[in-house]
Design an enzyme around this catalytic site. Structure first.
Site, short mmCIF file in Angstrom:
data_model
loop_
_atom_site.label_atom_id
_atom_site.label_comp_id
_atom_site.label_asym_id
_atom_site.label_seq_id
_atom_site.Cartn_x
_atom_site.Cartn_y
_atom_site.Cartn_z
N THR A 42 0.80 -1.21 0.00
CA THR A 42 0.00 0.00 0.00
C THR A 42 0.83 1.26 0.00
O THR A 42 2.01 1.23 0.28
CB THR A 42 -0.75 -0.05 1.35
OG1 THR A 42 -1.81 -0.90 1.19
CG2 THR A 42 -1.20 1.28 1.83
N ASP A 58 -4.09 4.70 -1.26
CA ASP A 58 -4.42 4.17 -2.58
C ASP A 58 -5.51 3.12 -2.38
O ASP A 58 -6.00 2.92 -1.27
CB ASP A 58 -3.17 3.57 -3.25
CG ASP A 58 -2.78 2.26 -2.62
OD1 ASP A 58 -2.67 1.25 -3.33
OD2 ASP A 58 -2.59 2.24 -1.38
N SER A 170 4.20 -0.17 1.48
CA SER A 170 5.34 -0.47 0.62
C SER A 170 5.74 0.74 -0.22
O SER A 170 6.86 0.84 -0.68
CB SER A 170 5.01 -1.65 -0.28
OG SER A 170 3.80 -1.40 -0.96
N ASP A 207 5.60 2.22 -6.94
CA ASP A 207 5.53 0.98 -6.20
C ASP A 207 4.54 0.05 -6.86
O ASP A 207 3.42 0.44 -7.19
CB ASP A 207 5.10 1.28 -4.75
CG ASP A 207 4.87 0.02 -3.97
OD1 ASP A 207 3.85 -0.06 -3.26
OD2 ASP A 207 5.71 -0.89 -4.06
#
Lengths: 275, 216
Positions: A42, A58, A170, A207
């Site tokens: 995330t 997100d 992340s 990411d």
């Protein structure tokens, strides 16, 4: 006498009931290839601004390399004045925030006031510390109460940090770069929302575990503005979602009608008590 | 790449990999700490205040596992509150240190945190106690954390008895600065707390205001 603290002292030690179940499961999936728990991989971020707190996240939830949920809600309701973003294992963040929300609701009903952010943080820290990191929840708590606007982060081992801006998940390093560059104390509402949006955008772009849309939640003394989605991904797929076809689309080749012979065996009348 | 379930540091325990120091002077104590919290190679918080109040005139410095240290400090804060109400006056620094020591000793295997307890009380003035691994010892000064290894020589050479308050504060700032330069897990800003009979003073020394040495 009802206590306003609803937590009972938990039984000492850890509850390892699930290890037997997990061992049995591993036997079913040969070679121990049990399905991995869904992680939210995330980007979540939070910023304290002049009148309150802005939280952003997100909306992608991944299970290994497949996107399991494209419109996952990572900003969880805790109380009317406190919201929480969760990163880590999806089930853990969901359940932990649900539990916290229920307990704080009971507290509110008992005491007649909105809970303070620091109370939510203490309850969370207590629980996560007790489970020694087994609960994989990285949480950002933001809220407004009578003592001001607060933003806290709680890690899975139970460590707490109180900071004016932060990001987790992340994609956090990408988002943190944007926040470090753009944060100023006492931002106005629109610049604060824009900063959080840019931070989440950086996480989404850089990411693999983050993506899809951006949710924003603005908490102020006046109330909460939960904007879901705040920005939609430009890579939307145009699927119809509803697949209803008009009668006659499929040609009927033959039709056979077989009447079912039914007999009345027993008929009873039961009077309803409406007194 | 797809095998990972998130970055390594997210699942690693957060350590405070730190430099902490406390020193006693005639009439009080000075505590100092850096502000870096790391999880593996990532800095999770660069402005954490590791000097945690246990009571009005008793502070402790945290090092080791962030969660363990914070929790110990909170528990002892609570226990000291109860204790001070029971005795009807401000608690002694030795009492606070004993409470910390009791937890550190009993849960020696499970916990990995080291707290330095320092403060001022009416009976014995300024005192510094080290509670590493469950021992309790009063010292004129104590250093701890990963950065302390780099400054043992400095503190042993520079410390002398009878330092005044301002000298102690400067000594603490110098020590922290040297340790932060050499230790990768220490850095950020320096937090200084001075406790004496008249009250408690908290100060922050920003990165660019720290004293510089030969190689800077």
């Amino acid at each position: 006498m009802a206590l306003s603290n609803i937590f009972e002292t938990p039984a000492p030690g850890f509850n390892f009931d699930n290890t037997a179940r997990n061992a049995a499961l591993e036997g079913l999936f040969d070679g121990g290839n049990t399905p991995k728990p869904m992680k939210t991989g995330t980007t979540i971020a939070g910023v304290v601004f002049k009148d309150g707190v802005v939280l952003g996240a997100d909306t992608r939830a991944t299970s290994d390399e497949v996107v399991a949920d494209k419109m996952c809600a990572k900003i969880h309701y805790i109380s009317p004045n406190i919201y929480c973003c969760g990163a880590g294992t999806a089930a853990d963040t969901e359940k932990t925030t649900d539990l916290l929300s229920s307990n704080l609701t009971i507290f509110s009903l008992n005491s007649g006031r909105n809970p303070r952010v620091v109370m939510a943080v203490n309850i969370l820290q207590d629980m996560l510390y007790r489970y020694r990191g087994q609960i994989g929840a990285n949480l950002i708590l933001g809220g407004v109460d009578c003592t001001g606007n607060h933003l806290y982060t709680v890690g899975p081992y139970g460590d707490v940090d109180k900071v004016p801006y932060l990001s987790m998940g992340s994609g956090d390093l990408a988002a943190l770069g944007i926040l470090e560059d753009g944060f100023k104390p006492d931002l106005e509402l629109e610049p604060a929302k824009e900063l959080v949006r840019a931070a989440i955008q950086a996480g989404i772009m850089n990411d693999l575990g983050s993506g899809n849309n951006i949710d924003i939640c603005v908490i102020t003394k006046q109330g909460v503005d939960y904007i879901r989605p705040y920005r939609e991904s430009q890579y939307k797929d145009n699927r119809k979602m509803k697949y209803k076809y008009r009668p006659g689309t499929t040609p009927v080749l033959t039709e056979k009608v077989v009447p079912l012979k039914l007999e009345v065996v027993l008929e009873t009348v039961q009077k309803m008590e409406t007194a | 790449m797809f095998e990972e379930t998130g970055p390594v540091w997210l699942s690693e325990e957060v350590k405070t990999g730190t430099t902490i120091i406390a020193i006693e002077f005639d009439g009080g104590v000075v505590l100092g700490s850096d502000s870096r919290v790391s999880a593996g190679a990532s800095v999770v918080n660069r402005v954490m205040n590791k000097l945690s109040p246990l009571h009005d005139k008793i502070y402790c410095a945290l090092s080791g596992s962030a969660a363990d240290a914070q929790t110990i400090a909170e528990i002892v804060n609570y226990q000291l509150d109860v204790h001070s109400i029971e005795i009807g006056e401000d608690p002694q620094v030795r009492s606070a240190a004993t409470l910390v020591r009791n937890i550190s000793y009993k849960y020696k295997e499970e916990l990995s945190a080291h707290l330095i307890v320092a403060g001022w009380d009416r009976r014995d003035g300024g005192q510094v106690f080290a509670t590493l691994k469950g021992l309790l010892t009063r010292q004129p000064f104590a250093v701890g954390g990963s950065g302390s290894s780099y400054v043992y020589g400095f503190v042993d050479a520079e410390y002398h008895k009878g330092m005044r308050k301002e000298e102690c504060q400067q000594f603490v700032v110098n020590t922290l600065s040297l340790a932060m330069n050499r230790d990768g897990s220490s850095g950020g800003v320096a937090y200084i707390v001075t406790i004496d009979e008249h009250g408690t003073e908290e100060k922050v020394v920003l990165g660019n205001q720290l004293p510089t040495f030969f190689d800077q």
